[in-house]
Design a protein around this motif. Sequence first.
Motif, PDB file in Angstrom:
ATOM      1  N   TYR B  76       0.867  -1.176   0.000  1.00 53.78           N
ATOM      2  CA  TYR B  76       0.000   0.000   0.000  1.00 53.78           C
ATOM      3  C   TYR B  76       0.902   1.225   0.000  1.00 53.78           C
ATOM      4  CZ  TYR B  76      -3.357  -3.252   2.219  1.00 53.78           C
ATOM      5  OH  TYR B  76      -4.143  -4.318   2.525  1.00 53.78           O
ATOM      6  N   ILE B  83      -4.610   6.722  -2.530  1.00 51.11           N
ATOM      7  CA  ILE B  83      -4.175   5.432  -2.011  1.00 51.11           C
ATOM      8  C   ILE B  83      -4.110   4.418  -3.145  1.00 51.11           C
ATOM      9  CG2 ILE B  83      -4.686   3.571  -0.386  1.00 51.11           C
ATOM     10  CD1 ILE B  83      -6.422   5.600   1.174  1.00 51.11           C
ATOM     11  N   LEU B  84      -2.991   3.726  -3.229  1.00 50.84           N
ATOM     12  CA  LEU B  84      -2.826   2.670  -4.221  1.00 50.84           C
ATOM     13  C   LEU B  84      -2.457   1.382  -3.505  1.00 50.84           C
ATOM     14  CD1 LEU B  84      -0.611   4.708  -6.704  1.00 50.84           C
ATOM     15  CD2 LEU B  84      -3.031   4.242  -6.960  1.00 50.84           C
ATOM     16  N   GLY B  85      -2.941   0.273  -4.003  1.00 51.00           N
ATOM     17  CA  GLY B  85      -2.630  -1.008  -3.380  1.00 51.00           C
ATOM     18  C   GLY B  85      -2.528  -2.097  -4.414  1.00 51.00           C
ATOM     19  N   LEU B  86      -1.689  -3.075  -4.146  1.00 51.86           N
ATOM     20  CA  LEU B  86      -1.473  -4.154  -5.108  1.00 51.86           C
ATOM     21  C   LEU B  86      -1.031  -5.415  -4.367  1.00 51.86           C
ATOM     22  CD1 LEU B  86      -1.023  -4.898  -8.232  1.00 51.86           C
ATOM     23  CD2 LEU B  86       1.378  -4.401  -7.770  1.00 51.86           C
ATOM     24  N   TYR B  87      -1.682  -6.540  -4.722  1.00 48.20           N
ATOM     25  CA  TYR B  87      -1.180  -7.824  -4.226  1.00 48.20           C
ATOM     26  C   TYR B  87       0.195  -8.060  -4.843  1.00 48.20           C
ATOM     27  CZ  TYR B  87      -5.740  -9.394  -2.416  1.00 48.20           C
ATOM     28  OH  TYR B  87      -6.903  -9.539  -1.706  1.00 48.20           O
ATOM     29  N   VAL B  88       1.144  -8.497  -4.034  1.00 51.63           N
ATOM     30  CA  VAL B  88       2.490  -8.742  -4.557  1.00 51.63           C
ATOM     31  C   VAL B  88       2.907 -10.181  -4.264  1.00 51.63           C
ATOM     32  CG1 VAL B  88       3.302  -6.365  -4.464  1.00 51.63           C
ATOM     33  CG2 VAL B  88       3.488  -7.813  -2.426  1.00 51.63           C
ATOM     34  N   GLU B 107      -3.630   7.345 -14.016  1.00 48.91           N
ATOM     35  CA  GLU B 107      -4.969   7.390 -14.607  1.00 48.91           C
ATOM     36  C   GLU B 107      -5.775   6.165 -14.172  1.00 48.91           C
ATOM     37  OE1 GLU B 107      -7.111   7.669 -18.984  1.00 48.91           O
ATOM     38  OE2 GLU B 107      -4.938   7.673 -18.838  1.00 48.91           O
ATOM     39  N   ASN B 108      -5.117   5.013 -14.226  1.00 52.33           N
ATOM     40  CA  ASN B 108      -5.787   3.774 -13.798  1.00 52.33           C
ATOM     41  C   ASN B 108      -5.501   3.438 -12.344  1.00 52.33           C
ATOM     42  OD1 ASN B 108      -6.992   3.239 -16.275  1.00 52.33           O
ATOM     43  ND2 ASN B 108      -5.162   2.248 -17.053  1.00 52.33           N
ATOM     44  N   LYS B 109      -4.711   4.276 -11.679  1.00 49.59           N
ATOM     45  CA  LYS B 109      -4.341   4.059 -10.278  1.00 49.59           C
ATOM     46  C   LYS B 109      -3.739   2.676 -10.089  1.00 49.59           C
ATOM     47  CE  LYS B 109      -7.850   7.326  -8.987  1.00 49.59           C
ATOM     48  NZ  LYS B 109      -9.236   7.524  -8.610  1.00 49.59           N
ATOM     49  N   ARG B 110      -2.730   2.400 -10.875  1.00 47.75           N
ATOM     50  CA  ARG B 110      -2.141   1.072 -10.905  1.00 47.75           C
ATOM     51  C   ARG B 110      -0.641   1.161 -10.662  1.00 47.75           C
ATOM     52  NH1 ARG B 110      -1.930  -4.119 -13.718  1.00 47.75           N
ATOM     53  NH2 ARG B 110      -0.475  -5.088 -12.287  1.00 47.75           N
ATOM     54  N   TYR B 112       2.996  -0.818 -10.693  1.00 50.77           N
ATOM     55  CA  TYR B 112       3.668  -1.949 -11.338  1.00 50.77           C
ATOM     56  C   TYR B 112       4.885  -2.291 -10.498  1.00 50.77           C
ATOM     57  CZ  TYR B 112       0.571  -1.108 -15.236  1.00 50.77           C
ATOM     58  OH  TYR B 112      -0.550  -0.963 -16.007  1.00 50.77           O
TER      59      TYR B 112
END
Lengths: 462, 117
Positions: B76, B83-88, B107-110, B112
């Motif tokens: 996070y 706020i951005l979040g990603l499973y890693v 734009e896509n709140k992504r 990488y």
Amino acid sequence: MLRSLLTILVLLMVLNQSEAQSIRKSYHEMSASERDALVGAFHQMRLGGDLINDLAQFHSDFFNLDGVGDGTQLDIHFNLPDEPQRQIFFPWHRMQIFEMEQAMQVINPNISMPWWDSSVDQSTDPNSLLWSASFMGQFDQAWQLNRNLGGSGPLPTPTDVINLQAISDFLVYSNQMERGPVHRGAHVWVGGAMPTTLSPRDPIFYLHHTNIDRLWAVWEDANPGGSSHIITSMIRYDGTYVFDGVTLPLVDPDDIVNTRALGVFYANNQLAQLSDYTVSNTHKPLENFYYQFLIEAGNDFIVPSGTNCKLESVNEIRLIPGFIAESGASFIAKIDADNNVNTAGKPGPNTSPLVRVERPFEYDEAILYKDAYDPREFVSGNIDINLYPNPFLESIVVDMDKVYSEFKISLFDMSGRRLLLKSFERQKTIDLTGLQTLAKGIYVLEVMVNGEVVLRKKIIKE
Amino acid sequence: MFIVRYLMIGVLFILIVVNIIENQDLKTKIRLANSTGFELSNISLFSIKFENLNPGDTSGYKEINYDYLKDDPLIYTTINHIILGLYVEIPKENKKNTFIVDSVNMENKRLYVRLSQ
């Protein structure tokens, strides 16, 4: 200007909603028309207030706020094991699916959200039913999802599901579901938007979470009263959130532990059992239960006086003991024989969203066979048929004792799901090819001649 | 005899030190590298807090004893208050794991993110 018109249109659709509850099913049990209707509904959800993005943004904004803010804010995910007083993982997503489903049913009252069981359905083939361009596959490019199927992690196994469902403590079950492979796996495996907090941007999210919801329902059936929550309302469903001019109701998680509270039933293996339910028209003035296959209503399925209910099936409806439609109730049981009920008029400036148009309802003709599945082996004494090789790898030969004018071959998995149905005319020896994609295991091959089963034999895929 | 005894004690001491160092290296460690052009703040990785990272910065290693029933398998962060979040990917055990935030699509709140050992 256009956006304003679309907003008004969707608002009118919401205000005019009149019917639908739901019988949810695997996407495998949807007819082609049902799949088309669902895909169309997903696209229409992007109009007006854009429910897809509103739910995705909300899910992201309140995904988990432990690392930001003052620590007192409520959030959706990862409250267990340390904050059981805040945990809402199961009920929040149940309401999310229900909100989406209800909005779709305004467009077509026969739509229900299907499920994708990722523990047994793991193909990445773009030509597979799930990922085909006519179904979930089309959204990847159209909505710039950038999926990467199978690229970032494994899906759960059936054993993962069995072990999870065997847990008896609700908080342990909820935590392991949320953090473990059964829930997490599909998010990571699909890639693109799915591993992010904005995962509800991808329609496959709803099919995945409908399966999670189904598993919770199965768990609750096996552990009656096991699910309980400390919190008494949920963010978004706390009576203050407004979407498209409509204030969403306050929902106590404990009030929706049983899916019947929302009028939702899960069907499986071509059977929807509606029981222990009293029609109330809480959510819709006409409760409409639609399913392609057998609907069986009874065991305290009650339609009280003054309520409205409709059961509709393409195939068969059975009212069994315990079904009561009281005097003064409006109850309809209908066979969808004219096949025109599964389509609704497309909303437009001069059309009502519930006006239906004539369109053939495409259903699996296999449901008409009276002996759709029986796992018991059977060999007719009159016809000699050889199957080889058994076990098999890529193909299996069916060698009849003579040339028959017509016969049919079906292949079932052990859950009774028909995987293949082929008809042949004036042939003796058939080479069933293309079986290499089947998972290892036991299947049932059935041969029918003149409508009669002449062979039913278990075969083994290596 | 006296010298041999001291030599043996010395060798024993060296072996103990080497063993301690090796054991330290066997612990699972994670760190974060910011290859984006944005400042990453409010960073949490597997429920471990990290200091804000400016573009190009790399954090120090932190030990982790990953427990999938307690530690969130996500990163996070907030960028420009979003706020951005990603499973890693789960860190490899007994290794030094560097999670590199390669880029961000605002734009896509992504995010990488890739894992490097």
